[in-house]
Design a protein around this motif. Sequence first.
Motif, PDB file in Angstrom:
ATOM      1  N   ALA A 757       0.827  -1.204   0.000  1.00  0.00           N
ATOM      2  CA  ALA A 757       0.000   0.000   0.000  1.00  0.00           C
ATOM      3  C   ALA A 757       0.863   1.257   0.000  1.00  0.00           C
ATOM      4  N   ARG A 758       1.881   1.280   0.808  1.00  0.00           N
ATOM      5  CA  ARG A 758       2.712   2.475   0.883  1.00  0.00           C
ATOM      6  C   ARG A 758       3.554   2.660  -0.383  1.00  0.00           C
ATOM      7  N   GLN A 759       3.899   1.562  -1.039  1.00  0.00           N
ATOM      8  CA  GLN A 759       4.615   1.691  -2.311  1.00  0.00           C
ATOM      9  C   GLN A 759       3.681   2.185  -3.419  1.00  0.00           C
ATOM     10  N   SER A 760       2.394   1.888  -3.293  1.00  0.00           N
ATOM     11  CA  SER A 760       1.424   2.286  -4.323  1.00  0.00           C
ATOM     12  C   SER A 760       1.116   3.778  -4.242  1.00  0.00           C
ATOM     13  N   GLU A 761       1.044   4.328  -3.027  1.00  0.00           N
ATOM     14  CA  GLU A 761       0.733   5.749  -2.865  1.00  0.00           C
ATOM     15  C   GLU A 761       1.588   6.306  -1.716  1.00  0.00           C
ATOM     16  N   LYS A 762       2.614   7.055  -2.093  1.00  0.00           N
ATOM     17  CA  LYS A 762       3.577   7.513  -1.104  1.00  0.00           C
ATOM     18  C   LYS A 762       3.219   8.867  -0.509  1.00  0.00           C
ATOM     19  N   LYS A 763       2.449   9.683  -1.243  1.00  0.00           N
ATOM     20  CA  LYS A 763       2.204  11.043  -0.800  1.00  0.00           C
ATOM     21  C   LYS A 763       0.915  11.184  -0.011  1.00  0.00           C
ATOM     22  N   LEU A 764      -0.163  10.642  -0.537  1.00  0.00           N
ATOM     23  CA  LEU A 764      -1.479  10.909   0.052  1.00  0.00           C
ATOM     24  C   LEU A 764      -1.941   9.860   1.054  1.00  0.00           C
ATOM     25  N   LEU A 765      -1.313   8.688   1.052  1.00  0.00           N
ATOM     26  CA  LEU A 765      -1.707   7.634   1.996  1.00  0.00           C
ATOM     27  C   LEU A 765      -1.082   7.938   3.364  1.00  0.00           C
ATOM     28  N   LYS A 766      -1.911   8.215   4.349  1.00  0.00           N
ATOM     29  CA  LYS A 766      -1.435   8.616   5.662  1.00  0.00           C
ATOM     30  C   LYS A 766      -1.313   7.469   6.646  1.00  0.00           C
ATOM     31  N   SER A 767      -2.228   6.514   6.567  1.00  0.00           N
ATOM     32  CA  SER A 767      -2.135   5.390   7.510  1.00  0.00           C
ATOM     33  C   SER A 767      -2.813   4.153   6.934  1.00  0.00           C
ATOM     34  N   THR A 798      -9.200  19.628  -0.949  1.00  0.00           N
ATOM     35  CA  THR A 798     -10.130  18.535  -0.660  1.00  0.00           C
ATOM     36  C   THR A 798     -10.096  17.539  -1.813  1.00  0.00           C
ATOM     37  N   MET A 799      -9.962  16.266  -1.468  1.00  0.00           N
ATOM     38  CA  MET A 799      -9.898  15.226  -2.507  1.00  0.00           C
ATOM     39  C   MET A 799     -11.299  14.977  -3.074  1.00  0.00           C
ATOM     40  N   ASN A 800     -11.375  14.722  -4.414  1.00  0.00           N
ATOM     41  CA  ASN A 800     -12.660  14.385  -5.041  1.00  0.00           C
ATOM     42  C   ASN A 800     -12.751  12.890  -5.274  1.00  0.00           C
ATOM     43  N   ASP A 801     -13.956  12.417  -5.628  1.00  0.00           N
ATOM     44  CA  ASP A 801     -14.193  10.985  -5.779  1.00  0.00           C
ATOM     45  C   ASP A 801     -13.311  10.373  -6.853  1.00  0.00           C
ATOM     46  N   LYS A 802     -13.113  11.108  -7.942  1.00  0.00           N
ATOM     47  CA  LYS A 802     -12.313  10.565  -9.044  1.00  0.00           C
ATOM     48  C   LYS A 802     -10.882  10.288  -8.582  1.00  0.00           C
ATOM     49  N   GLN A 803     -10.329  11.225  -7.857  1.00  0.00           N
ATOM     50  CA  GLN A 803      -8.956  11.077  -7.358  1.00  0.00           C
ATOM     51  C   GLN A 803      -8.862   9.921  -6.361  1.00  0.00           C
ATOM     52  N   ILE A 804      -9.869   9.831  -5.496  1.00  0.00           N
ATOM     53  CA  ILE A 804      -9.862   8.766  -4.474  1.00  0.00           C
ATOM     54  C   ILE A 804      -9.987   7.403  -5.137  1.00  0.00           C
ATOM     55  N   ASP A 805     -10.915   7.278  -6.094  1.00  0.00           N
ATOM     56  CA  ASP A 805     -11.133   5.991  -6.754  1.00  0.00           C
ATOM     57  C   ASP A 805      -9.895   5.548  -7.519  1.00  0.00           C
ATOM     58  N   ALA A 806      -9.195   6.496  -8.125  1.00  0.00           N
ATOM     59  CA  ALA A 806      -8.000   6.149  -8.888  1.00  0.00           C
ATOM     60  C   ALA A 806      -6.929   5.546  -7.961  1.00  0.00           C
ATOM     61  N   ILE A 807      -6.788   6.161  -6.793  1.00  0.00           N
ATOM     62  CA  ILE A 807      -5.781   5.642  -5.844  1.00  0.00           C
ATOM     63  C   ILE A 807      -6.175   4.258  -5.350  1.00  0.00           C
ATOM     64  N   MET A 808      -7.448   4.084  -5.008  1.00  0.00           N
ATOM     65  CA  MET A 808      -7.891   2.792  -4.477  1.00  0.00           C
ATOM     66  C   MET A 808      -7.789   1.698  -5.531  1.00  0.00           C
ATOM     67  N   GLN A 809      -8.120   2.017  -6.802  1.00  0.00           N
ATOM     68  CA  GLN A 809      -8.026   1.012  -7.866  1.00  0.00           C
ATOM     69  C   GLN A 809      -6.572   0.595  -8.068  1.00  0.00           C
ATOM     70  N   LYS A 810      -5.682   1.577  -8.041  1.00  0.00           N
ATOM     71  CA  LYS A 810      -4.258   1.261  -8.181  1.00  0.00           C
ATOM     72  C   LYS A 810      -3.799   0.381  -7.022  1.00  0.00           C
ATOM     73  N   LEU A 811      -4.271   0.703  -5.840  1.00  0.00           N
ATOM     74  CA  LEU A 811      -3.883  -0.060  -4.651  1.00  0.00           C
ATOM     75  C   LEU A 811      -4.391  -1.496  -4.738  1.00  0.00           C
TER      76      LEU A 811
END
Length: 824
Positions: A757-767, A798-811
């Motif tokens: 998870a941390r390798q997939s998103e290094k900037k926005l993933l907090k925990s 503020t993050m939008n749904d499109k941005q959030i979904d993209a991160i989760m799909q990548k993860l």
Amino acid sequence: MNISYKWLKEYIDFDLTPQQVCDALTSTGLEVDALEEVPAIRGGLKGLYVGQVLTCDVHPNSDHLHVTTVDLGKGEPSQIVCGAPNVAAGQKVIVADLGCVLYDGDKEFVIKKSKLRGVESNGMICAEDEIGVGSSHDGIIVLPDDAVVGTTAAAYYQLESDWLIEVDITANRADALSHWGVARDLYAWMKQNGYQTSLHRPSVEDFVVDNNNLPVDVVIENTEACRRYACVSITDCEVKESPEWLKEKLTVVGLRPINNIVDITNYVMMAYGQPLHCFDADMVKGHRIVVRTMPEGTPFQTLDGVEHQLSDRDLAICNVEDPMCIAGVFGGKGSGTYETTRNVVLESAYFHPTWIRKSARRHGLGTDASFRFERGIDPNGVIYALKQAAILCKQLAGGKISMQIRDEYPSPIPNPHVSLQYDYVRSLIGKEIPADTIKSICESLEMKILSEAAEGILLEVPAYRVDVQRPCDVVEDILRIYGYNNVEIPTQLKSSLVIKGDEDRKHKLQNLVSEQLVGAGFSEILNNSLTKVAYYMTNDDQGDSYLKPQVVKIMNPLSQDLGVMRQTLLYGGLESVEHNVKRKTHNLRFFEFGNVYFFDPEKQNEDNPMQAYKEENMMAMWITGKRVQGSWAHPDEESSYYELSAHVRNILQRIGMKPGMIVTRKSDNPIFADGQQLENRGGKKLIEMGILSKQLLKQFDLQQPVFFAELNWTQLMKASRKNEVLYTEIAKHPAVSRDLALLVDASVEFAQIEQVARQSEKKLLKSVELFDVYEGKNLPAGKKSYAVNFILQDEEKTMNDKQIDAIMQKLIANLKKQLNAELR
């Protein structure tokens, strides 16, 4: 070292008070720890006065008591009832006033107002034995008519107290382990400070051989361990109680009088620093003394009746058949001096300090003699001490000297020569001391000036100064006699700017982490770097045990419990846990900072012997028992691995190690029943933590689980060197929470999911947090379910749904690709 003030005055002339003597000794480096008055008579005759019997009448209710009135010089006479048959009016007597303490052996009693047969008594008229000035109890003491009423008994008897001076002798000052040695230093100080004084000790001219009826031969087989051995025989001795003066001297310095012969040897040792031993001559079979080592395992019984097994490195004093004494340490059973002894052999020797120290430690025998031998005595004082003891045996035991002194000295120990330059003295002390003063101090310390030049002097140092071998040692001696206080503090302070370095940062973080842990309920412990050999034993293929080759061994260990340098903080902490648990303290949280040590045989190098050794700084934590117990607001709760893990991660956060910088793997260290290993991105092990195995805990008799973490502080400081702990404002934009239920193989650990998870998103993933684990019913075989929470946050918007979904799909895609994870 106990020094008698009166005894000291026998060797040096002075009129200094006891306190002034203490101050002088402390200034010379012989630090005085305590000064205690020793009354000549127990209690010092306090509360006792000269009185005059004014009246003496027969007691109305007794035919042997008298009612007296006694003038104590205090105004109103005191009425005292007395039972002595010789009391009479007009006598001058010694009276114990009210409140006076008298002694009867170990018992003491206070004189109080009382009634004897109905008549009040306000004191006691004393006999000799009642106050300690004699042994008579035939009647009260009757003083001459010229005795002054009201005079204290101490003043009347002109009692002079002795003073016990307790000197803390450092290990290098073996020359000061006697009254004569202390007197030498005091003499040098007095000469430097302008006092008129002289140093003197009794002559041995009275040493005369009476006959040659008991010659004793001496053979030194081990000349390395015994550098010099001398003896003399005394015949027709009467072993009896020592005279009062000798018993008093020994008692003041803390030695118990035994008999006149033994007391003489102790007296000479305390007076001149030369330990002596006295053999019953009848036990010296063949009239020959052989100084040698015995075969390994030779049985030997010491004077205290304890059986020992001699090592082939124990020097023994033997007759032609058996060992009689462990040289310089302890005498053997039967070879000492007893009431039936008539003929004795006195021994005076110089033994090699290392041999004596090792023998004393090996057998656990610490004696006054070994204490001196193992520090180094005066090889040139052997004969003087022997002659003094022989003279005293003639005087106090009626003996006859029955042989010429036999002195075996194969290789005389030379006096060291030291070249001292005046410029060197000035550079070390920081002050110009006149050459004449330097020479005067050296001569007062019995250093001979062999030659002089404008630049300096060549000195011959007495052999008893084992601590003076180099020019800097001589400068230290000069300075301590000259006086440290006489070196002025400079008016200028010279300094250089120092750049804050890695060591400063390491200590700062260590203090911060220590405060953090103490605030969390931990206690800091500190264990010895030397530890048990048994902790680092392992077995070969045949099952034979041997010491791991990477262990740093101690060359001369005091015991097997202190035989090696530790390679981990684990065992010392477990010893602390065991100690507390056995004392009913079960809930424990410990931490420790300390060094560990390693040896690499492959890096051995004669040119650089230290190359094979490595030292690292470590930090460890131990948690055991209940996390919460006996709280009205919270049920009892056992400690857990997760509690330990939280403390470890708090420490990482405190020193600036971000979660993405750490890789977590399963630990294969056998000390853990289950554990984890935390590494940096380069694969360097930083931390190991887990629950300790039951097999290990059993070695320490521990039944409760213990959670242990060990952090390589050296590597953590390197890994976090460029990291800064930054303080930022609380984000103004909301965080987003997403949960995933992941179906993974049973072998997959949460640490692997967190890493992906941390390798997939290094900037926005907090925990990344695990909040549920499920295995069992309704799941395929070999599978388990993780419920994982992910927190995403952009601190700038503020993050939008499109941005959030993209991160989760990548993860999700990466989890499927790398761990074969599926969404449930």
